[in-house]
Design a protein around this motif. Sequence first.
Motif: not given
Ligand code: SF4
Length: 476
Positions: A322-330, A384-386
Amino acid sequence: MTGTFLGMPAFPQAAAAALRDGRLRANLRHATHTIRDKRARAVAELDDWAELRAAGKAIKDHTLRHLDRYLVQLEEAVAAAGGAVHWAADAEEANRIVADLVHATGETEVVKVKSMATQEIGLNEALAAEGITAYETDLAELIVQLGDDRPSHILVPAIHRNRAEIREIFAERMAAWGRPAPADLTDSPAELAEAARLHLREKFLRARVAVSGANFMVAETGTLVVVESEGNGRMCLTLPRTLISVVGIEKVVPTWRDLEVFLQLLPRSSTAERMNPYTSLWTGLGPSKGADGDGPSAFHLVLLDNGRTTALADQVGRQALRCIRCSACLNVCPVYERAGGHAYGSVYPGPIGAILTPQLRGITSPVDASLPYASSLCGACYEVCPVAIDIPEVLVHLRERVAEQGGHPLERAAIAAAGYLFDHPAALAAAERLAGRTRALHPRRLPGPGRAWTDTRDLPQVPAEPFRDWWRRNRS
Ligand code: SF4
């Protein structure tokens, strides 16, 4: 996935080395805290964020359940709009396809839009082996390429570099790749950006072939979408005559209506913006069909599997797609903040990397088997994952798989003994009494693989009297 990062030490060793780098930790701390605070403010502006998040999750789950259908629909729509679709089972096949397409144009240079998929397959290295030079045009990717470095963050690949380091890289390396940096370059952001702009401009104007990824693909019309902040992507997508897009099969969404949800979720979660400065969309060759008007005269879409269908087959692990590569989790991960992206041994660092890489590459190498343990399981990533990927759940699931393939002999013996005792209450009670009577002889640190655990923790003392004996004496 290619072996670009393989051969790296497992996460604990790589992270230990990174932890000794004070400058890296300072750069990461400053950058991740800045982005995470801005993201929190951007998300708080929307009253319906929870509903948007639930909708994003539902759309992705639905699409993944019917992925075969939507991919065929996408292929037909792209072909009807004048594009050519190629299917790549793995990195090698994808690289072969792209190299052949570039060779067919007679060109030896390509400009690139920032793309995780092409990094995943090691495209730049594969093209170099074929005599084709790939120029990264995203500012952070340019810094990484000029510095002969590796990306360490999904959104900000050069997050581990500060301004002084970037100035040094530009001053020393730009000339080898094209227009040199100004002799009096300082580390002011405006000057650095201008140096990059001038350096890249000549490449945009010269390039005849571009390579991109895509954030989304709309099945109903065959439209590809790239969202970005700098405008370099727009230049790559419109100026060259041939455009080749390499996109993971999980990037498809059924309709434009679905796309609308993600165009709200992604910018706030990634760059903390209300909308992306540049959202480029193209359908096949576009209205001009490549005749004197705008846009490329040839468009190729390379649909990449490379482990994704294996991940899809895993009922717990598939949510990583499902990941949209937003990087919020990092940006919220305490482990990433301290260890940095390189320690993950993959182009996908941080919490999403810890669950995606072992599914794409398998868990047979030491580095891949160590990734599911690169987490404190605090759950901040899930919050935080959208698209509501339950990263801790997948981490635990993958740890089970790693454990099943066998660990240290002592660890296996300890787990087998625990299994026997929990299955036999009388034996457990006898073992508890024995442990209580011999507690003075217990070691303060565990041997073998348990040693790392007691290096930083006290081993709890066994009580003199087991609880069940205490209960019988006092309550019965
Ligand atoms: S928060 Fe992490 S796992 Fe969720 S969509 Fe963004 S990059 Fe992917």
